[in-house]
Enzyme design. Structure first.
Site, PDB file in Angstrom:
ATOM      1  CG  ASP A 263      -2.297   0.729   0.772  1.00  0.00           C
ATOM      2  OD1 ASP A 263      -2.041   1.605  -0.173  1.00  0.00           O
ATOM      3  OD2 ASP A 263      -3.256   0.806   1.563  1.00  0.00           O
TER       4      ASP A 263
HETATM    5  C1  BGC Z   1      -5.069   3.361   0.225  1.00  0.00           C
HETATM    6  C2  BGC Z   1      -5.398   2.214  -1.052  1.00  0.00           C
HETATM    7  C3  BGC Z   1      -5.181   2.741  -2.103  1.00  0.00           C
HETATM    8  C4  BGC Z   1      -3.931   3.563  -2.372  1.00  0.00           C
HETATM    9  C5  BGC Z   1      -3.804   4.085  -3.715  1.00  0.00           C
HETATM   10  C6  BGC Z   1      -4.006   4.043  -0.110  1.00  0.00           C
HETATM   11  O1  BGC Z   1      -3.988   5.115   0.808  1.00  0.00           O
HETATM   12  O2  BGC Z   1      -5.098   2.581   1.451  1.00  0.00           O
HETATM   13  O3  BGC Z   1      -6.401   1.669  -0.637  1.00  0.00           O
HETATM   14  O4  BGC Z   1      -5.336   1.906  -3.373  1.00  0.00           O
HETATM   15  O5  BGC Z   1      -3.930   4.472  -1.368  1.00  0.00           O
HETATM   16  O6  BGC Z   1      -4.664   5.204  -3.776  1.00  0.00           O
END
Ligand code: BGC
Length: 731
Positions: A263
């Site tokens: 993530d």
């Molecule tokens: C979130 C994810 C997301 C990623 C990209 C993160 O802050 O937890 O769910 O896919 O950002 O945008």
């Protein structure tokens, strides 16, 4: 490109090129032609580094991405196309209900279609991969990301996650209609301690395997090409460096061989977690755990090359990660068409196409849950109807994760109501949030707020006094639900409750429409509203779908995917809890498992939802009282529409393992079917019960079934009490 050519390409890459395939920079760093932007300056990334990176995220737009693709491929010595990733969570330009609403539809078929639409639109705008589905199980309404989940149940979530994967990916990933799916957030991200986003999770291996892992597994079995690690630590070890979770559970047990991405900055955050000393250790730890791409973090960029040169990360591990990334690019057909069919012309044809909007409207109607309907207040009878409340005027019925959708394309409740040509009045009634909350969310706030609201409230009172029925549209702001939006107070804002009280003092016929991304505590709403319709965050066609149900053109058929509590203190909660040794059965009031000051059950249980018609589910029968190993049983019943309107009912199959080597849930959903019936129509419903459905993580630490008694419940919500019984015989 065939496999040999792909392998030859991999072997021909320099160490630097390989490492860059695993680096992902935020899309905001790229301008149209991948030259330096302000952000880039601040982030100290050179244009060459940007061009060398294997992927980017959070940008879309056909022309823009085509240009970026060209610019980056020109920088790459082997002209390898870049992967464009985006959070296409519940629609792209046509926004569907938020995932909790999709869960409430109990219709995997429709959810699959919605994902297919989202894939078509986003692919036309240059996207190759979506960071969806989020298969995280949720049981704590304090957690803002409930909105992104399909609910509290492993079976429902599994079916929904698999449906989304099928919808996004289709049969042929090379097709410009499809994009790759990335299941997230592996694993158990939906269970943060105290419901606080990013907190660690503390789950026994039994609980993790019983409830939390199955939905990810279902998405992986459906063919998801990517998996994302969670930000959190799982039982003390950050997921992004959790070798047990990523290597043993994900790769070995679940057989996942696609791309594993961290993530956002989760690799770096292992330093803040206090799990790694510095970025170099974080990079090595993540590589070791099997993380292929470092999303936005700077750990791989800072350290991976040196780690490979020193032998700390084996070349074979690097090659494995790069091979996976190249394979995905190849599966998407990017070596032949680096734009994957994206063009402004194609986007113009598919974005917000009439059939996409029609599907969105249908899904909105199917996702609405009728929580209460005293004296048949709904559907609305023609007459004087006042629509009041801040959510009624608002066309921005999206979630924080639908930034590619444009409120200008959305239909508000007001717009849809005006189209009807009925005798209507509209009054905003109050601002959605009070001044302090707006301030806390970083939104515009004004000192004139109080006076402004006094005027709005008076207008609403007048409209309510005039009307035969008042429809009050209340809810959460879209920034109050989603990532980093945990809350301990789950009631509507005081300003909205004040509006409700004032309106109810003027008119006894109050219908409340709720717009929210999590279960709320509805005590005062219950007190004043004769009817309550849960509308979630319905998206582009929200107003139309809602009016279809309000007017009775469609009977509501949504079901609660996540228990609604009486009070925040009941959280976390779910229908499928384990039995204590002292359950609170009627007649045993003391020293039992209950609260002194609150009911034990939820206010609205999982699987619950009313209709405008009535159904009778009768004649449940099992094909046999004994199940032989390797054989199946069938349970059947008859569903009849006993009312005067057409409508759909969701028949739900629950099982209970009466005795196990580990205590078992009091009930677990194992199947469900949504059935549409005309008035008076009757249909046989049947479910096959397989031995696989009886398996769990037993005391022998194996996923297996145990011989013994099982209860079978067929019902229309999780409170069903009547059951049949069978015995699974010894092998
Ligand atoms: C979130 C994810 C997301 C990623 C990209 C993160 O802050 O937890 O769910 O896919 O950002 O945008």
């Amino acid at each position: 490109m065939n496999q040999e050519a792909l392998e030859a390409l991999l072997q021909d890459l320099s160490l630097e090129e390989k490492v860059y395939q695993l680096i992902q920079y935020q899309g905001a760093n790229y301008s149209e032609d991948a030259v330096l932007t302000g952000l880039l300056d601040r982030n100290h990334i050179t244009p060459r580094e940007l061009g060398m990176a294997g992927s980017t995220l959070c940008i879309w737009g056909a022309d823009k991405l085509r240009k970026i693709q060209d610019a980056c491929m020109a920088v790459q010595p082997h002209h390898i196309p870049m992967l464009f990733m985006l959070d296409v969570i519940h629609g792209h330009r046509t926004v569907f209900p938020c995932p909790l609403g999709l869960g409430a539809s109990f219709s995997p078929a429709l959810v699959e279609q919605s994902a297919a639409v989202a894939a078509r639109e986003s692919a036309a705008e240059g996207v190759h991969v979506t960071f969806a589905p989020m298969a995280d199980l949720v049981r704590d309404a304090r957690w803002g990301r409930c909105m992104e989940s399909t609910g509290e149940d492993a079976c429902l979530n599994g079916q929904m996650a698999a449906a989304m994967v099928r919808g996004f990916q289709g049969d042929d990933l090379r097709s410009p209609e499809h994009i790759a799916a990335c299941v997230k957030h592996f694993a158990g991200y939906g269970a943060p301690v105290a419901g606080k986003d990013y907190q660690n999770i503390e789950l026994s291996e039994y609980t993790l395997r019983e409830f939390y892992l199955p939905a990810y597994k279902a998405a992986i079995d459906a063919g998801a090409k990517m998996v994302m690690t969670g930000f959190h630590a799982c039982n003390g070890i950050p997921c992004t460096g959790n070798t047990w979770l990523m290597q043993q559970v994900l790769r070995q047990e679940m057989g996942f061989d696609g791309v594993l991405i961290s993530d956002y900055c989760a690799v770096n955050e292992m330093v803040t977690h206090g799990f790694c000393e510095d970025l170099a250790e974080a990079a090595g730890t993540a590589m070791d755990a099997g993380v292929d791409i470092d999303m936005e973090g700077r750990s791989y960029a800072a350290a991976l090359m040196k780690l490979v040169q020193s032998g700390a990360v084996p070349v074979a591990r690097l090659d494995e990660a790069v091979r996976r990334v190249l394979r995905l690019k190849n599966e998407l057909g990017l070596f032949e068409d680096p734009y994957h069919g994206a063009s402004e012309a194609r986007a113009g044809e598919v974005v917000l196409r009439a059939d996409h909007r029609a599907l969105a409207r249908k899904i909105v109607a199917e996702s609405l849950v009728l929580l209460k309907n005293q004296d048949g207040l709904l559907p609305l009878r023609k007459g004087k109807i006042a629509f009041v409340g801040p959510c009624g005027e608002d066309a921005d019925l999206r979630s924080a994760w639908s930034f590619s959708g444009d409120p200008a394309d959305s239909v508000s409740v007001r717009q849809a109501a005006e189209e009807l040509g009925w005798e209507t009045r509209f009054a905003k009634g109050c601002t959605l949030l009070d001044n302090d909350t707006r301030h806390a969310l970083g939104l515009f706030h004004t000192d004139a707020w109080k006076e402004e609201n006094d005027t709005l409230l008076r207008e609403a009172e007048e409209a309510a006094a005039w009307a035969d029925t008042v429809v009050v549209c209340l809810g959460e702001h879209r920034l109050q639900t989603g990532e980093a939006a945990s809350r301990v107070h789950l009631r509507l804002p005081e300003i909205q409750l004040e509006l409700l009280r004032r309106v109810a003092a003027q008119n006894r016929n109050v219908v409340v429409l709720l717009f929210n991304g999590r279960p709320l505590v509805l005590d005062e709403v219950e007190q004043y509203a004769g009817a309550i319709l849960e509308c979630w965050l319905p998206g582009t066609e929200g107003g139309h779908g809602i009016l279809d149900v309000l007017t009775g053109a469609v009977s509501p058929s949504g079901k609660i995917p996540m228990s609604f509590p009486y009070a925040e203190g009941q959280e976390p909660m779910s229908y499928d809890h384990f039995s204590s040794g002292r359950p609170a059965v009627p007649g045993t009031e003391t020293y039992v498992c209950r609260y002194l000051d609150c009911p034990d059950e939820p206010r609205y249980p999982f699987g619950y939802g009313l209709s405008y018609t009535t159904f009778a589910l009768t004649g449940a029968a099992l094909s046999d009282r004994e199940m032989y190993p390797g054989k199946t049983l069938t349970v059947t019943a008859s569903l009849e529409n006993t009312g005067r309107r057409a409508g759909s009912e969701v028949v739900q199959l629950y099982l209970r393992d009466v005795t196990g080597s580990r205590i078992r849930p009091v009930k677990s959903l194992k199947g469900f079917r949504k059935i549409f019936l005309q008035p008076g129509e009757r249909r046989q419903v049947s479910f096959t019960i397989t031995e696989e459905m009886l398996r769990f993580y037993t005391r022998r630490d194996r996923w297996e079934s145990e011989p013994g008694r099982f209860r079978v419940y067929l019902g229309t919500d999780s409170r069903v009490e009547e059951y049949l019984e069978f015995t699974l015989l010894q092998n």
